[in-house]
Design an enzyme around this catalytic site. Structure first.
Site, mmCIF file in Angstrom:
data_model
loop_
_atom_site.group_PDB
_atom_site.id
_atom_site.type_symbol
_atom_site.label_atom_id
_atom_site.label_comp_id
_atom_site.label_asym_id
_atom_site.label_seq_id
_atom_site.Cartn_x
_atom_site.Cartn_y
_atom_site.Cartn_z
ATOM 1 N N GLY A 1 0.835 -1.186 0.000
ATOM 2 C CA GLY A 1 0.000 0.000 0.000
ATOM 3 C C GLY A 1 0.869 1.235 0.000
ATOM 4 O O GLY A 1 2.076 1.183 0.280
ATOM 5 N N TYR A 2 0.243 2.363 -0.296
ATOM 6 C CA TYR A 2 0.962 3.627 -0.449
ATOM 7 C C TYR A 2 0.507 4.636 0.597
ATOM 8 O O TYR A 2 -0.682 4.929 0.700
ATOM 9 C CB TYR A 2 0.766 4.178 -1.861
ATOM 10 C CG TYR A 2 1.493 3.314 -2.861
ATOM 11 C CD1 TYR A 2 2.802 3.602 -3.217
ATOM 12 C CD2 TYR A 2 0.906 2.165 -3.365
ATOM 13 C CE1 TYR A 2 3.498 2.780 -4.078
ATOM 14 C CE2 TYR A 2 1.597 1.336 -4.224
ATOM 15 C CZ TYR A 2 2.888 1.645 -4.576
ATOM 16 O OH TYR A 2 3.583 0.820 -5.411
ATOM 17 N N LEU A 3 1.468 5.143 1.352
ATOM 18 C CA LEU A 3 1.203 6.244 2.272
ATOM 19 C C LEU A 3 1.209 7.553 1.497
ATOM 20 O O LEU A 3 0.547 8.513 1.874
ATOM 21 C CB LEU A 3 2.253 6.267 3.385
ATOM 22 C CG LEU A 3 2.224 5.035 4.308
ATOM 23 C CD1 LEU A 3 3.461 5.000 5.198
ATOM 24 C CD2 LEU A 3 0.956 5.032 5.142
ATOM 25 N N LEU B 1 -3.413 4.323 1.496
ATOM 26 C CA LEU B 1 -4.489 4.657 0.565
ATOM 27 C C LEU B 1 -5.036 3.361 -0.031
ATOM 28 O O LEU B 1 -4.291 2.398 -0.235
ATOM 29 C CB LEU B 1 -3.958 5.583 -0.529
ATOM 30 C CG LEU B 1 -3.384 6.913 -0.014
ATOM 31 C CD1 LEU B 1 -2.498 7.560 -1.059
ATOM 32 C CD2 LEU B 1 -4.502 7.829 0.417
ATOM 33 N N ASN C 1 2.765 0.542 -9.991
ATOM 34 C CA ASN C 1 1.991 0.003 -8.884
ATOM 35 C C ASN C 1 1.246 1.093 -8.125
ATOM 36 O O ASN C 1 0.114 0.894 -7.693
ATOM 37 C CB ASN C 1 2.891 -0.797 -7.932
ATOM 38 C CG ASN C 1 3.231 -2.162 -8.473
ATOM 39 O OD1 ASN C 1 2.357 -2.992 -8.654
ATOM 40 N ND2 ASN C 1 4.500 -2.394 -8.739
#
Length: 156
Positions: free
Chosen positions: A28-30, A80, A142
């Site tokens: 996941g992406y912060l 996110l 990604n």
């Protein structure tokens, strides 16, 4: 400064299957700002925090640090949505390791192969199962797949 130089391709056949075992990835992406992405990744039983800068050609700054698996499990819910899920197979071909990602979840149906290179001008031998290059197409990053999953793409 650490740099990642990679190219990304679609696949044109299933010949790669069975050439290497797969490992489940969740990430996941912060932050997925194009100038700086911050990713949490769990790959099997290991976890990483990765910071990447903006792409310049096929290169970009990349800093990756191992973190405790328990910390990654607690950080993923802060990321996110949706998370990116995939099975990665590392396939050796002509002195290089190709990372074949078969996406799951919201990105199911997408399969891509990446190769990291020593330099932008390095010549590589493409395996027979490699198709069209999509290195410059941001939809296949990604971080983009976590914002606009493959399932939402308009199929032509």
């Amino acid at each position: 400064m650490a740099h990642e130089i990679e190219r990304k391709f679609l696949l044109k056949s299933e010949v790669w299957r069975g050439l290497a075992p797969g490992v489940a990835y969740r990430q996941g992406y912060l932050s997925r700002d194009p100038e700086r992405t911050v990713r949490i990744r769990i790959a099997g039983e290991t976890a990483y925090l990765t910071v990447k800068g903006a792409n310049v050609g096929n290169s970009r700054p990349e800093f990756e640090y191992a973190i405790p698996l328990a910390d990654a499990e607690e950080l993923l819910p802060l990321c996110l949505k949706p998370l990116v899920e995939k099975i990665r197979c590392k396939v050796e071909h002509a002195g290089h390791v190709w990372e074949v990602d078969e996406y799951q979840g919201e990105n199911a149906g997408l399969v891509v192969a990446e190769i990291e290179m020593a330099g932008e001008s390095e010549q590589i031998e493409l395996p027979e199962w490699i198709g069209a290059e999509v290195s410059g197409d941001a939809r296949y990053y990604n971080s983009s797949l976590s914002k606009m999953p493959y399932r939402t793409w308009v199929k032509a």
